[in-house]
Motif scaffolding. Structure first.
Motif, PDB file in Angstrom:
ATOM      1  N   TRP A  77       3.027  -0.325  20.414  1.00 40.98           N
ATOM      2  CA  TRP A  77       3.663  -1.375  20.851  1.00 40.98           C
ATOM      3  C   TRP A  77       3.537  -2.678  20.082  1.00 40.98           C
ATOM      4  CZ3 TRP A  77       7.668  -1.215  24.029  1.00 40.98           C
ATOM      5  CH2 TRP A  77       8.251  -2.438  24.349  1.00 40.98           C
ATOM      6  N   GLY A  78       4.134  -2.939  18.952  1.00 41.86           N
ATOM      7  CA  GLY A  78       3.762  -3.868  17.957  1.00 41.86           C
ATOM      8  C   GLY A  78       4.036  -3.266  16.446  1.00 41.86           C
ATOM      9  N   LYS A  79       4.640  -4.328  15.582  1.00 41.75           N
ATOM     10  CA  LYS A  79       4.531  -3.807  14.336  1.00 41.75           C
ATOM     11  C   LYS A  79       4.026  -4.719  13.425  1.00 41.75           C
ATOM     12  CE  LYS A  79       9.512  -2.750  15.661  1.00 41.75           C
ATOM     13  NZ  LYS A  79      10.094  -1.379  15.295  1.00 41.75           N
ATOM     14  N   ARG A  80       3.252  -4.034  12.637  1.00 39.96           N
ATOM     15  CA  ARG A  80       2.425  -4.890  11.310  1.00 39.96           C
ATOM     16  C   ARG A  80       3.484  -5.079  10.249  1.00 39.96           C
ATOM     17  NH1 ARG A  80       0.015  -1.861   7.025  1.00 39.96           N
ATOM     18  NH2 ARG A  80      -0.324   0.228   7.930  1.00 39.96           N
ATOM     19  N   ASP A  81       4.540  -4.394  10.156  1.00 37.49           N
ATOM     20  CA  ASP A  81       5.634  -4.565   9.131  1.00 37.49           C
ATOM     21  C   ASP A  81       6.783  -3.942   9.976  1.00 37.49           C
ATOM     22  OD1 ASP A  81       7.637  -4.029   7.237  1.00 37.49           O
ATOM     23  OD2 ASP A  81       5.922  -3.953   5.852  1.00 37.49           O
ATOM     24  N   ALA A  82       7.757  -4.802  10.081  1.00 38.51           N
ATOM     25  CA  ALA A  82       8.927  -4.686  10.778  1.00 38.51           C
ATOM     26  C   ALA A  82       9.853  -3.839   9.966  1.00 38.51           C
ATOM     27  CB  ALA A  82       9.684  -5.800  11.141  1.00 38.51           C
ATOM     28  N   ARG A  83      10.126  -4.079   8.693  1.00 39.19           N
ATOM     29  CA  ARG A  83      10.790  -3.299   7.644  1.00 39.19           C
ATOM     30  C   ARG A  83      10.705  -1.796   7.649  1.00 39.19           C
ATOM     31  NH1 ARG A  83      11.638  -2.047   2.538  1.00 39.19           N
ATOM     32  NH2 ARG A  83       9.596  -2.572   1.950  1.00 39.19           N
ATOM     33  N   LEU A  84       9.248  -1.670   7.469  1.00 44.07           N
ATOM     34  CA  LEU A  84       8.840  -0.287   7.349  1.00 44.07           C
ATOM     35  C   LEU A  84       8.614   0.422   8.667  1.00 44.07           C
ATOM     36  CD1 LEU A  84       6.451  -0.748   4.165  1.00 44.07           C
ATOM     37  CD2 LEU A  84       8.527   0.116   4.193  1.00 44.07           C
ATOM     38  N   ASN A  85       8.523  -0.246   9.683  1.00 42.31           N
ATOM     39  CA  ASN A  85       8.197   0.159  10.939  1.00 42.31           C
ATOM     40  C   ASN A  85       6.420   0.629  11.045  1.00 42.31           C
ATOM     41  OD1 ASN A  85       9.746  -0.154  13.042  1.00 42.31           O
ATOM     42  ND2 ASN A  85      10.940   1.955  12.739  1.00 42.31           N
ATOM     43  N   LEU A  86       5.479  -0.217  10.438  1.00 41.17           N
ATOM     44  CA  LEU A  86       4.376   0.152  10.613  1.00 41.17           C
ATOM     45  C   LEU A  86       3.722  -0.462  11.694  1.00 41.17           C
ATOM     46  CD1 LEU A  86       3.493  -0.325   6.701  1.00 41.17           C
ATOM     47  CD2 LEU A  86       3.755   1.497   7.767  1.00 41.17           C
ATOM     48  N   PRO A  87       2.951   0.157  12.467  1.00 41.29           N
ATOM     49  CA  PRO A  87       2.597  -0.384  13.769  1.00 41.29           C
ATOM     50  C   PRO A  87       1.397  -1.217  13.810  1.00 41.29           C
ATOM     51  CG  PRO A  87       1.636   1.924  13.476  1.00 41.29           C
ATOM     52  CD  PRO A  87       2.449   1.547  12.212  1.00 41.29           C
ATOM     53  N   THR A  88       1.077  -2.280  14.803  1.00 36.53           N
ATOM     54  CA  THR A  88      -0.275  -2.874  14.624  1.00 36.53           C
ATOM     55  C   THR A  88      -1.320  -2.205  15.299  1.00 36.53           C
ATOM     56  OG1 THR A  88       0.668  -3.525  17.095  1.00 36.53           O
ATOM     57  CG2 THR A  88       0.885  -5.080  15.308  1.00 36.53           C
ATOM     58  N   ASN A  89      -1.034  -1.073  15.858  1.00 38.53           N
ATOM     59  CA  ASN A  89      -2.160  -0.184  16.342  1.00 38.53           C
ATOM     60  C   ASN A  89      -1.921   1.432  16.439  1.00 38.53           C
ATOM     61  OD1 ASN A  89      -0.379  -1.410  18.781  1.00 38.53           O
ATOM     62  ND2 ASN A  89      -0.831   0.555  19.484  1.00 38.53           N
ATOM     63  N   GLY A  90      -2.820   2.137  16.459  1.00 33.74           N
ATOM     64  CA  GLY A  90      -2.333   3.714  16.447  1.00 33.74           C
ATOM     65  C   GLY A  90      -2.019   4.125  18.017  1.00 33.74           C
ATOM     66  N   SER A  91      -1.448   5.320  17.731  1.00 35.90           N
ATOM     67  CA  SER A  91      -0.964   5.722  19.112  1.00 35.90           C
ATOM     68  C   SER A  91      -1.282   7.239  19.338  1.00 35.90           C
ATOM     69  CB  SER A  91       0.528   5.516  19.154  1.00 35.90           C
ATOM     70  OG  SER A  91       1.336   5.844  17.915  1.00 35.90           O
ATOM     71  N   ILE A  92      -1.293   7.902  20.384  1.00 38.36           N
ATOM     72  CA  ILE A  92      -1.486   9.429  20.389  1.00 38.36           C
ATOM     73  C   ILE A  92      -0.452   9.940  21.582  1.00 38.36           C
ATOM     74  CG2 ILE A  92      -3.103  11.146  21.474  1.00 38.36           C
ATOM     75  CD1 ILE A  92      -5.381   9.180  20.283  1.00 38.36           C
TER      76      ILE A  92
END
Ligand code: PMV
Length: 342
Positions: free
Chosen positions: A20-35
């Motif tokens: 829930w959160g993007k550190r890079d919106a263009r590349l769709n990189l997340p602000t946090n990991g997920s499982i």
């Protein structure tokens, strides 16, 4: 001869620790990991055909042409990435005749979800994962699951997890190009026989899309930074609980992660509230069941439906109690394998 047409099946995955959160919106990189857990049998079957007679990419979902610019944008991001790999390989092989066609050739994408549309399950993860594998096969690209997962992530973040079976982690990563933000399998499905019971409360289109909801949360929720820290911190306990098959520990950590994601979204301005009254009623029922020794915990994505995770031994009891509490539509799945050609 180059194949121009191929199909793939990709399963739905449900996050126990949410993206829930993007550190890079263009590349769709997340602000946090997920499982997440990958579900058996529920997913998308997608056929891709590259067709020079088309003027642009076409998407047919469950038999209907989709004209939503958001869905078309997502599939074209994935297709463009694969077309550019195909054309780079063709030029490296000194095969200039194929270069322009590989780069420009539009595709017809026909996708079918094998779960009822009324289930209210997000189909973007399974749809984008199936599209990525099918298109890569149609272009004759032999790419690793990790590479395919990275490409699918560009279309829909959670799609990167659908390539692997069982329990899957998508790492936040640190690199600006996202090379280390990849999904990997933590444990195969055979590690732990868990069940997912999806209580369908409402099948109406959700008020805010995942991307819209997470972007607005990130921009306006005063709790966003705390959410990110807490989400990162929850990964260790969730990973450990899965490794040890410790249901109580997994239940506590996954419910906490889910509620914190929703609390953060609710604090956005304007507020983002995905829940309906029944969403809360099921949360209470699940907690009561757990207090009475039944292995059950809940998780909720960007919508009102509740996914109840249980051990195999307790699934029938939970199904009966959900039905008795007024849940009329319930889907059930075991954990299963990742995306495959079909
Ligand atoms: O991948 P997207 O953009 O559909 O976002 C998924 C967001 C959640 O489903 C709420 C969480 C997750 O990790 O799947």
């Amino acid at each position: 001869m180059t194949m121009r047409e191929a199909s793939a099946f990709a399963p739905v995955n449900i996050a126990l620790a949410k993206y829930w959160g993007k550190r890079d919106a263009r590349l769709n990189l997340p602000t946090n990991g997920s499982i997440s857990v990958t579900l058996d049998g529920l997913g998308s079957e997608t056929r891709v055909k590259f067709d020079e007679t088309l003027s642009e990419d076409v998407l047919i979902l469950n038999g209907e042409e989709i004209r939503s610019s958001e869905s078309l944008r997502k599939i074209s991001i994935v297709l463009d990435e694969l077309r550019s790999i195909a054309s780079a390989r063709a030029s490296a092989r000194a095969c200039p005749a194929r270069v322009p066609s590989a780069r420009a050739c539009p595709a017809r994408v026909s996708s079918r979800n094998n779960f009822p549309t009324a289930a209210g399950l997000a189909s973007s993860a399974s749809g984008l994962a199936a599209l990525t594998l099918a298109a890569s096969r149609a272009l004759d690209l032999d790419l690793s699951s990790t590479k395919l997962s990275e490409i699918a992530r560009r279309g829909s973040g959670s799609a990167c997890r659908s390539f692997f079976g069982g329990f899957v982690e998508w790492k936040r990563g640190e690199l600006a190009d996202g090379a280390d933000s990849v999904a990997t399998q933590l444990q195969p499905a055979s590690h732990w026989d868990l069940r997912a019971l999806i209580a369908v409360i409402d099948d109406a289109p959700k008020d805010a899309s995942s991307t819209g909801g997470m972007t607005a949360t990130q921009a306006t929720s005063p709790y966003f930074r705390t959410w990110v820290e807490s989400a990162q911190t929850s990964l260790g306990p969730i990973r450990n609980a899965i490794a040890a098959r410790d249901f109580a520990a997994l239940a506590a950590a996954a419910e906490e992660n889910c509620l914190r994601m929703h609390a953060c979204a609710m604090a956005a301005s304007p507020p983002i509230v995905y829940w309906k009254p029944q969403t809360l009623a099921i949360q209470r029922l699940v907690r009561e069941m757990r207090a009475n020794g039944i292995d059950a915990f809940f998780t909720i994505d960007a919508g009102p439906n509740v996914v109840v995770i249980s051990t195999a031994a307790h699934a029938a009891e939970i199904r009966a109690r959900l039905a008795a509490s007024g849940v009329t539509r319930l889907l059930e799945a075991k954990l299963g394998e990742g995306t495959r050609s079909s």
